[in-house]
Design a protein around this motif. Structure first.
Motif, PDB file in Angstrom:
ATOM      1  N   GLY A  53       0.818  -1.211   0.000  1.00 30.85           N
ATOM      2  CA  GLY A  53       0.000   0.000   0.000  1.00 30.85           C
ATOM      3  C   GLY A  53       0.849   1.257   0.000  1.00 30.85           C
ATOM      4  N   TYR A  54       1.909   1.263   0.794  1.00 33.37           N
ATOM      5  CA  TYR A  54       2.821   2.413   0.827  1.00 33.37           C
ATOM      6  C   TYR A  54       3.478   2.623  -0.532  1.00 33.37           C
ATOM      7  CZ  TYR A  54       6.875   5.268   1.917  1.00 33.37           C
ATOM      8  OH  TYR A  54       7.825   6.247   1.905  1.00 33.37           O
ATOM      9  N   MET A  55       3.947   1.531  -1.128  1.00 35.96           N
ATOM     10  CA  MET A  55       4.636   1.637  -2.411  1.00 35.96           C
ATOM     11  C   MET A  55       3.687   2.117  -3.516  1.00 35.96           C
ATOM     12  SD  MET A  55       6.979  -1.208  -4.259  1.00 35.96           S
ATOM     13  CE  MET A  55       5.626  -2.333  -4.437  1.00 35.96           C
ATOM     14  N   LEU A  56       2.477   1.575  -3.530  1.00 36.60           N
ATOM     15  CA  LEU A  56       1.521   1.984  -4.555  1.00 36.60           C
ATOM     16  C   LEU A  56       1.032   3.409  -4.329  1.00 36.60           C
ATOM     17  CD1 LEU A  56      -0.572  -1.265  -5.040  1.00 36.60           C
ATOM     18  CD2 LEU A  56       1.140  -0.305  -6.580  1.00 36.60           C
ATOM     19  N   ASN A  57       0.940   3.823  -3.062  1.00 35.78           N
ATOM     20  CA  ASN A  57       0.511   5.177  -2.744  1.00 35.78           C
ATOM     21  C   ASN A  57       1.523   6.214  -3.245  1.00 35.78           C
ATOM     22  OD1 ASN A  57      -1.242   7.101  -1.679  1.00 35.78           O
ATOM     23  ND2 ASN A  57      -0.150   7.130   0.270  1.00 35.78           N
ATOM     24  N   ARG A  58       2.784   5.843  -3.252  1.00 38.79           N
ATOM     25  CA  ARG A  58       3.822   6.749  -3.745  1.00 38.79           C
ATOM     26  C   ARG A  58       3.758   6.897  -5.260  1.00 38.79           C
ATOM     27  NH1 ARG A  58       9.359   5.019  -1.986  1.00 38.79           N
ATOM     28  NH2 ARG A  58       9.865   6.807  -3.280  1.00 38.79           N
ATOM     29  N   GLY A  59       3.167   5.943  -5.938  1.00 34.94           N
ATOM     30  CA  GLY A  59       3.004   6.044  -7.380  1.00 34.94           C
ATOM     31  C   GLY A  59       4.250   5.720  -8.183  1.00 34.94           C
ATOM     32  N   VAL A  60       5.190   4.988  -7.608  1.00 29.70           N
ATOM     33  CA  VAL A  60       6.428   4.645  -8.298  1.00 29.70           C
ATOM     34  C   VAL A  60       6.153   3.531  -9.292  1.00 29.70           C
ATOM     35  CG1 VAL A  60       8.773   3.781  -7.977  1.00 29.70           C
ATOM     36  CG2 VAL A  60       7.767   5.319  -6.285  1.00 29.70           C
ATOM     37  N   ASN A  61       6.442   3.799 -10.572  1.00 28.96           N
ATOM     38  CA  ASN A  61       6.254   2.818 -11.647  1.00 28.96           C
ATOM     39  C   ASN A  61       4.866   2.178 -11.600  1.00 28.96           C
ATOM     40  OD1 ASN A  61       8.802   3.166 -12.787  1.00 28.96           O
ATOM     41  ND2 ASN A  61       9.720   1.700 -11.372  1.00 28.96           N
ATOM     42  N   GLU A  62       3.853   3.005 -11.523  1.00 32.19           N
ATOM     43  CA  GLU A  62       2.491   2.509 -11.360  1.00 32.19           C
ATOM     44  C   GLU A  62       2.083   1.572 -12.498  1.00 32.19           C
ATOM     45  OE1 GLU A  62      -1.926   4.371 -10.751  1.00 32.19           O
ATOM     46  OE2 GLU A  62      -0.184   5.529 -10.141  1.00 32.19           O
ATOM     47  N   SER A  63       2.427   1.918 -13.715  1.00 29.91           N
ATOM     48  CA  SER A  63       2.059   1.067 -14.853  1.00 29.91           C
ATOM     49  C   SER A  63       2.754  -0.287 -14.774  1.00 29.91           C
ATOM     50  CB  SER A  63       2.435   1.749 -16.165  1.00 29.91           C
ATOM     51  OG  SER A  63       1.718   2.951 -16.316  1.00 29.91           O
ATOM     52  N   LEU A  64       4.007  -0.279 -14.347  1.00 32.61           N
ATOM     53  CA  LEU A  64       4.745  -1.534 -14.198  1.00 32.61           C
ATOM     54  C   LEU A  64       4.071  -2.437 -13.174  1.00 32.61           C
ATOM     55  CD1 LEU A  64       7.270  -3.351 -14.587  1.00 32.61           C
ATOM     56  CD2 LEU A  64       8.315  -2.037 -12.732  1.00 32.61           C
ATOM     57  N   TRP A  65       3.706  -1.871 -12.017  1.00 35.19           N
ATOM     58  CA  TRP A  65       3.083  -2.667 -10.970  1.00 35.19           C
ATOM     59  C   TRP A  65       1.709  -3.175 -11.394  1.00 35.19           C
ATOM     60  CZ3 TRP A  65       5.912  -4.883  -7.676  1.00 35.19           C
ATOM     61  CH2 TRP A  65       7.087  -4.279  -7.246  1.00 35.19           C
ATOM     62  N   GLU A  66       0.944  -2.353 -12.099  1.00 33.59           N
ATOM     63  CA  GLU A  66      -0.363  -2.814 -12.586  1.00 33.59           C
ATOM     64  C   GLU A  66      -0.194  -3.991 -13.530  1.00 33.59           C
ATOM     65  OE1 GLU A  66      -2.458   0.438 -14.327  1.00 33.59           O
ATOM     66  OE2 GLU A  66      -2.757   1.456 -12.420  1.00 33.59           O
ATOM     67  N   GLY A  67       0.800  -3.921 -14.393  1.00 30.29           N
ATOM     68  CA  GLY A  67       1.069  -5.031 -15.310  1.00 30.29           C
ATOM     69  C   GLY A  67       1.495  -6.291 -14.581  1.00 30.29           C
ATOM     70  N   LEU A  68       2.391  -6.139 -13.610  1.00 34.09           N
ATOM     71  CA  LEU A  68       2.860  -7.302 -12.853  1.00 34.09           C
ATOM     72  C   LEU A  68       1.728  -7.938 -12.042  1.00 34.09           C
ATOM     73  CD1 LEU A  68       6.350  -6.063 -11.610  1.00 34.09           C
ATOM     74  CD2 LEU A  68       5.866  -7.772 -13.375  1.00 34.09           C
ATOM     75  N   PHE A  69       0.901  -7.098 -11.424  1.00 33.06           N
ATOM     76  CA  PHE A  69      -0.220  -7.643 -10.665  1.00 33.06           C
ATOM     77  C   PHE A  69      -1.247  -8.298 -11.593  1.00 33.06           C
ATOM     78  CE2 PHE A  69       0.870  -4.416  -7.266  1.00 33.06           C
ATOM     79  CZ  PHE A  69       1.540  -5.353  -6.492  1.00 33.06           C
ATOM     80  N   GLY A  70      -1.410  -7.745 -12.778  1.00 33.00           N
ATOM     81  CA  GLY A  70      -2.309  -8.373 -13.750  1.00 33.00           C
ATOM     82  C   GLY A  70      -1.826  -9.756 -14.139  1.00 33.00           C
ATOM     83  N   ILE A  71      -0.529  -9.885 -14.383  1.00 31.70           N
ATOM     84  CA  ILE A  71       0.053 -11.186 -14.729  1.00 31.70           C
ATOM     85  C   ILE A  71      -0.065 -12.153 -13.555  1.00 31.70           C
ATOM     86  CG2 ILE A  71       2.235 -12.359 -15.269  1.00 31.70           C
ATOM     87  CD1 ILE A  71       2.955  -9.836 -16.928  1.00 31.70           C
ATOM     88  N   ALA A  72       0.229 -11.668 -12.346  1.00 28.61           N
ATOM     89  CA  ALA A  72       0.103 -12.526 -11.160  1.00 28.61           C
ATOM     90  C   ALA A  72      -1.334 -13.008 -10.990  1.00 28.61           C
ATOM     91  CB  ALA A  72       0.569 -11.779  -9.918  1.00 28.61           C
ATOM     92  N   THR A  73      -2.296 -12.125 -11.233  1.00 26.24           N
ATOM     93  CA  THR A  73      -3.704 -12.501 -11.122  1.00 26.24           C
ATOM     94  C   THR A  73      -4.066 -13.570 -12.138  1.00 26.24           C
ATOM     95  OG1 THR A  73      -4.257 -10.296 -10.325  1.00 26.24           O
ATOM     96  CG2 THR A  73      -6.068 -11.617 -11.210  1.00 26.24           C
ATOM     97  N   ILE A  74      -3.603 -13.405 -13.364  1.00 31.43           N
ATOM     98  CA  ILE A  74      -3.871 -14.398 -14.406  1.00 31.43           C
ATOM     99  C   ILE A  74      -3.294 -15.749 -14.006  1.00 31.43           C
ATOM    100  CG2 ILE A  74      -3.274 -15.070 -16.773  1.00 31.43           C
ATOM    101  CD1 ILE A  74      -3.447 -12.042 -17.453  1.00 31.43           C
ATOM    102  N   LEU A  75      -2.073 -15.771 -13.487  1.00 33.15           N
ATOM    103  CA  LEU A  75      -1.445 -17.029 -13.083  1.00 33.15           C
ATOM    104  C   LEU A  75      -2.192 -17.678 -11.910  1.00 33.15           C
ATOM    105  CD1 LEU A  75       2.320 -16.040 -13.345  1.00 33.15           C
ATOM    106  CD2 LEU A  75       1.025 -17.527 -14.887  1.00 33.15           C
ATOM    107  N   LEU A  76      -2.574 -16.879 -10.930  1.00 36.05           N
ATOM    108  CA  LEU A  76      -3.273 -17.436  -9.770  1.00 36.05           C
ATOM    109  C   LEU A  76      -4.654 -17.977 -10.132  1.00 36.05           C
ATOM    110  CD1 LEU A  76      -2.279 -14.831  -7.055  1.00 36.05           C
ATOM    111  CD2 LEU A  76      -1.552 -17.211  -7.182  1.00 36.05           C
TER     112      LEU A  76
END
Length: 110
Positions: A53-76
């Motif tokens: 939550g802290y990392m996402l709140n800072r907005g660092v590489n937001e597009s990268l994290w959205e992509g990685l979480f999307g891939i993780a969601t697909i795998l899970l």
């Protein structure tokens, strides 16, 4: 803001119920040695959630994290679907057998 609060509250409450059910089950079957592992898992999940939550709140590489979480969601979700395809038939047989035993015990012989 209210919508986010309601979603977070609902998810938190749901998690609380699941943890409570698992802890009660572990205690009921006498597996007290596993209770500390549950508490460590709760602590790890809270720490991971706060850090994320802290990392996402800072907005660092937001597009990268959205992509990685999307891939993780697909795998899970994909792994869950594959597991259910494999285990679903066995689970159905066990549930039907359990229900039949209950009906026979209750005197309904169908």
């Amino acid at each position: 803001m209210l919508q986010a609060f309601i979603v977070v509250f609902r998810e938190g409450f749901e998690s609380f119920l699941i943890v409570g059910i698992i802890l009660a089950y572990l205690r009921r079957i006498g597996e007290h040695r596993l209770v500390p592992a549950m508490y460590w898992g709760i602590a790890a999940s809270v720490a991971a959630s706060a850090g994320l939550g802290y990392m996402l709140n800072r907005g660092v590489n937001e597009s990268l994290w959205e992509g990685l979480f999307g891939i993780a969601t697909i795998l899970l979700v994909g792994s869950l679907v594959i597991h259910m395809w494999k285990a679903g038939a066995k689970m159905k047989r066990e549930a039907i057998g359990f229900c039949r035993r209950i009906f026979i015990y209750a005197g309904h012989d169908h």
